[in-house]
Write a protein that holds these residues in place. Structure first.
Motif, mmCIF file in Angstrom:
data_model
loop_
_atom_site.group_PDB
_atom_site.id
_atom_site.type_symbol
_atom_site.label_atom_id
_atom_site.label_comp_id
_atom_site.label_asym_id
_atom_site.label_seq_id
_atom_site.Cartn_x
_atom_site.Cartn_y
_atom_site.Cartn_z
ATOM 1 N N ALA B 489 0.917 -1.322 0.052
ATOM 2 C CA ALA B 489 -0.130 -0.188 -0.175
ATOM 3 C C ALA B 489 0.793 1.285 0.028
ATOM 4 N N PRO B 490 1.874 1.555 1.039
ATOM 5 C CA PRO B 490 2.613 2.721 1.074
ATOM 6 C C PRO B 490 3.341 2.718 -0.303
ATOM 7 N N ILE B 491 3.946 1.458 -0.887
ATOM 8 C CA ILE B 491 4.719 1.732 -2.082
ATOM 9 C C ILE B 491 3.898 2.258 -3.127
ATOM 10 N N ILE B 492 2.778 1.766 -3.485
ATOM 11 C CA ILE B 492 1.782 2.230 -4.555
ATOM 12 C C ILE B 492 1.491 3.572 -4.406
ATOM 13 N N TYR B 493 1.158 4.209 -2.901
ATOM 14 C CA TYR B 493 0.874 5.768 -2.872
ATOM 15 C C TYR B 493 2.016 6.406 -3.472
ATOM 16 N N LEU B 494 3.250 6.099 -2.883
ATOM 17 C CA LEU B 494 4.539 6.968 -2.966
ATOM 18 C C LEU B 494 4.850 6.904 -4.511
ATOM 19 N N LEU B 495 4.798 5.918 -5.176
ATOM 20 C CA LEU B 495 5.167 5.713 -6.390
ATOM 21 C C LEU B 495 4.250 6.323 -7.373
ATOM 22 N N VAL B 594 13.184 2.783 -2.265
ATOM 23 C CA VAL B 594 12.939 3.584 -3.660
ATOM 24 C C VAL B 594 11.494 4.322 -3.377
ATOM 25 N N ALA B 595 10.752 3.693 -3.202
ATOM 26 C CA ALA B 595 9.473 4.494 -3.084
ATOM 27 C C ALA B 595 9.507 5.708 -2.212
ATOM 28 N N ALA B 596 10.252 5.427 -0.892
ATOM 29 C CA ALA B 596 10.183 6.772 -0.111
ATOM 30 C C ALA B 596 11.039 7.839 -0.834
ATOM 31 N N VAL B 601 10.402 12.954 -3.358
ATOM 32 C CA VAL B 601 10.846 13.832 -4.975
ATOM 33 C C VAL B 601 9.535 14.496 -5.283
ATOM 34 N N ARG B 602 8.590 13.455 -5.409
ATOM 35 C CA ARG B 602 7.149 14.027 -5.970
ATOM 36 C C ARG B 602 6.424 14.965 -5.143
ATOM 37 N N LEU B 603 6.608 15.012 -3.689
ATOM 38 C CA LEU B 603 6.346 16.128 -2.809
ATOM 39 C C LEU B 603 7.045 17.240 -3.025
ATOM 40 N N THR B 613 1.923 11.954 1.997
ATOM 41 C CA THR B 613 3.450 11.580 1.815
ATOM 42 C C THR B 613 4.027 11.165 3.228
ATOM 43 N N LEU B 614 3.692 11.994 4.247
ATOM 44 C CA LEU B 614 4.112 12.002 5.410
ATOM 45 C C LEU B 614 3.642 10.673 6.173
ATOM 46 N N VAL B 615 2.439 10.408 6.166
ATOM 47 C CA VAL B 615 1.794 9.191 6.527
ATOM 48 C C VAL B 615 2.607 8.092 5.923
ATOM 49 N N ASN B 616 2.645 7.959 4.775
ATOM 50 C CA ASN B 616 3.037 6.757 3.838
ATOM 51 C C ASN B 616 4.594 6.561 3.970
ATOM 52 N N VAL B 617 5.367 7.627 4.184
ATOM 53 C CA VAL B 617 6.970 7.573 4.503
ATOM 54 C C VAL B 617 7.057 7.019 6.083
#
Lengths: 110, 644
Positions: B489-495, B594-596, B601-603, B613-617
């Motif tokens: 789940a966090p990988i999908i969000y962050l990527l 990689v996702a983090a 970078v996306r942020l 981003t914060l929650v997922n990192v």
């Protein structure tokens, strides 16, 4: 537990007097094993003087039944006392072993 | 007082958990990304059920104060089970077992059948048991088979079972036997504790939560279960299970054979030489005998009698027919002799003896032997349990974790169990990650086998509390599937910027945070301060093992495929760190990192919003902390007792 056996023509009667429990179960198994090995494969175990039996005792009877069947014969039980009857029912072993009222009756139908 | 706080936390977990998960299902799903939204909420629901089952377990936590004095005349057999462990290790345990104070007999159950060990046992006056010839070409059932074999040649009222590495204290029986004064008690389990484990326990070998609050809680529900070693069992209860199992299996096999018999005979008629009157007549006899057995079974006649009659009738029919055949043969021989006396010579006409007839009528040689389908039916119409080495199998053989399966059957028969929370034996834990993973895989496989073969939720005789206690352990082994989603789940969000939750607003945090907090407090309060983090890490970090256990166990139960069973080696394995063992976890860790980075970078470039981003990192950091246990585990090289 006192064990003895006697040839009765078409079968051999094994008398097991006393308590057939976890202590005497291996003895009975070995005893009947020898009787079968010596050539008598039709066995009636006379339980008239067996005052008590536990699940290990029943287990030994099943082991003896297997030995007799593998030798091409059969093992039957006779003259079951009330406590033993109860144990047979409790473990549903009466589904497998018929108890005959006397040793003469056990192979009587043949 | 501790009980009050525990129960309060359970109630709070229930309220806040249902509040959060209910809201997640009802109002928070991002249906545009249902392919991750639904799995995530399902994983969270899984975790809620898991923690609620834990809460139910500790609700009835039972702290026993010790057993009453044992009957001095209680007879005990101490079994030390071994397969391939070093002889020195086995003898160390066996000699400690011999020094146990309560009168007993000590037996080494050597499934490795090693002459050196037999000699060592004899030298020290210890009993020694191996499998007899009955076991040749029969299913061996690993440790359950080893114990079942030994049960038939020993006679103690109680059995203390010890793995080869579990060195007992001399007072182990004095501390445990007294519980059996209650005639309904069939099992007393004590903890398994390992000497060769450092304080930080990199392989998660000590199970302080299990051999503590969990077993104590199960004990409160009369569902403490047998864990294979360091336990005392009542022989009577085991033998009762053996007898019941025997009758059930025999009856089942006879019913199955009778049901299959019509088809088998029809097939045989088709396949057989249509012109052979011998075969036709014999099949008629067999059919008649089986038909009679069927009606005898319906009439309630004993299985012993009806199977005996079937076999006798079939044998008699076969003999008559073989005899007829042989007579024809004899007549042919005589004709040949009459035609050509010279060929026969001085020996005269060959006479076929009675013995030959006997042999030719035997099962394997008779014409019946050629008809496999009919033969199979007749083979099953016996009370000898021909597919097993011995008719009675007191320890369950439906699973590679025979201990749990056996305990559950005992509970279903109304027996009681005790968990005695005091370390009375000291063992050796695996010393490398490969061995540890093999061991965990086996436990998980065995547990899933029990779930699929004898689901506690549907077993007659169990109380609902007991059902849920067994189910709880099984449920916890499904964590591998949830773990994958928690990593994904966090990988999908962050990527990709896809959020499974509709929006990360205050609605989410006011429901989620209190639940998580109370959840952790529950573990802290119920655990009495025992370290639980290691266990939590491994329940997620070993996700490939848990998933493999579920799939292999399902294939085994449903399709009869082998599990790939192996005994846990007790000595450390040679060689360098085996990173290949945790390849899936390394892949996941790399993806998380990689996702983090991608997320940050996306942020920075304005493609993602800060809260998400914060929650997922943070979530990635948590996942990496979970997985970090494996880094230490792979590099772990064992530990000598005393060095800390």
């Amino acid at each position: 537990m006192e064990l003895s056996h006697q040839a009765r023509g078409s079968y051999t009667e094994v008398t097991a007097n006393g308590r057939l429990n976890m202590v005497s179960a291996p003895t009975l198994r070995a005893y009947v094993g020898e009787v079968v090995a010596s050539g008598s494969n039709r066995i009636v175990v006379n339980l008239a003087q067996t005052t008590f039996m536990d699940s290990s005792g029943l287990g030994a009877l099943i082991g003896c039944l297997k030995a007799a069947r593998q030798a091409g014969g059969d093992l039957r039980i006779a003259a079951v006392q009330p406590q033993v009857k109860m144990v047979l029912e409790l473990t549903s072993m009466d589904r497998v072993l018929t108890s005959y009222s006397s040793t003469e009756e056990a192979f009587g139908n043949e | 007082m501790a009980r009050f706080w525990t129960r309060l936390m359970v109630v709070l977990t229930l309220i806040l958990g249902v509040n959060y998960i209910g809201w997640r299902w009802a109002a928070s799903l991002n249906w545009d990304a249902w392919w991750i939204a639904v799995p995530l909420v399902a994983a969270e629901t899984y975790s809620l059920i898991d923690v609620l089952l834990f809460g139910m377990t500790v609700w009835r936590l039972k702290e026993r104060t010790g057993a009453p004095p044992a009957r001095p005349d209680a007879t005990v057999d101490v079994f030390v089970t071994t397969y391939n462990e070093p002889l020195e290790l086995v003898m160390n345990t066996a000699l400690a077992a011999a020094r146990i104070r309560h009168p007993h007999s000590t037996w080494i159950l050597d499934d490795g059948d090693r002459p050196e060990l037999r000699q060592l046992a004899a030298d020290h006056g210890l009993g020694y048991v191996t499998r007899g010839e009955d076991w040749d070409n029969m299913p061996r059932h690993a440790k359950a088979g080893n114990l079942n074999n030994a049960l038939m040649v020993t006679g103690g009222e109680f059995l203390l079972i010890l793995d080869a590495d579990q060195v007992p204290e001399p007072d182990i029986l004095e501390k445990t036997l007294g519980y059996f004064n209650d005639r309904k008690v069939a099992l007393v389990q004590t903890p398994q504790y390992f000497n060769n484990v450092p304080d930080d326990d990199p392989l998660g070998s000590q199970a302080p939560l299990f051999y503590g609050p969990i077993q104590q809680g199960k004990d409160g529900w009369n569902a403490a279960y047998f864990c294979g070693s360091n336990a005392v069992l009542r022989r009577e209860a085991l033998m009762e299970l053996g007898l019941l199992g025997y009758v059930q299996e025999t009856e089942k096999s006879i019913r199955r054979a009778l049901a299959a018999s019509k088809k088998a005979i029809r097939q045989a008629r088709k396949a057989a030489d249509a012109d052979s009157p011998l075969v036709g007549a014999m099949l008629d006899e067999v059919e008649a005998a089986i038909g009679q057995a069927d009606s005898q079974l319906a009439a309630g006649q004993s299985l012993g009698e009806l199977t005996y009659e079937v076999q006798r009738k079939v044998d008699a029919a076969v003999r008559t027919l073989v005899q007829a055949d042989v007579q024809a043969l004899q007549a042919d021989l005589e004709e040949i002799a009459a035609m050509d006396l010279a060929a026969v010579g001085e020996t005269g006409v060959k006479v076929i003896t009675d013995e030959a007839v006997q042999r030719l009528s035997g099962r394997e040689w008779s014409p019946l032997g050629a008809m496999e389908s009919v033969q199979a039916v007749l083979d099953a119409l016996t009370v000898e349990r021909t597919g097993e080495a011995q008719p009675l199998m007191p320890l369950a053989t439906i699973s590679v974790t025979e201990d749990m399966a056996t305990a559950m059957r005992m509970h279903a028969r109304g027996w009681q169990s005790v968990y005695h929370h005091e370390i009375l034996a000291y063992g050796l834990a695996p010393e490398d990650i490969g061995t540890m993973m093999t061991q965990r895989l086996r436990w998980a496989q065995g547990t899933i086998q029990v779930l699929l073969r004898e689901n506690p939720l549907t077993q007659p005789g169990l109380k609902w509390g007991q059902r849920l206690m067994y189910f709880s352990t099984m449920w916890s082994y499904l964590s591998g599937f949830a773990a994958i989603i928690y990593f994904a789940a966090p990988i999908i969000y962050l990527l990709l910027g896809i959020l499974p939750v509709a929006s990360l607003t205050a609605d989410f945090f006011i429901r989620f945070i209190p639940f998580m907090v109370v959840n952790q407090v529950l573990f802290a309060v119920a655990g009495h301060g025992v370290p639980t983090w290691r266990g939590q890490q491994y329940s997620l970090a070993l996700f490939p093992t848990w998933i493999k256990a579920c799939t292999t166990a399902a294939c085994n139960v449903w399709f009869g495929r082998p599990l790939g069973f192996s005994v846990t080696p007790k000595s450390r394995q040679a060689g360098g760190p085996r990173w290949s063992l945790i390849r899936p976890q390394i892949t996941v860790a790399v993806l998380l990192v990689v996702a983090a980075i991608a997320g940050i970078v996306r942020l920075a470039t304005g493609l993602a919003e800060p809260v998400g981003t914060l929650v997922n990192v943070a979530w990635v950091v948590f996942d990496l902390l979970v997985l970090s246990v494996l880094y230490k585990a792979v590099r772990y090289r064992g530990h000598a007792p005393g060095e800390n």
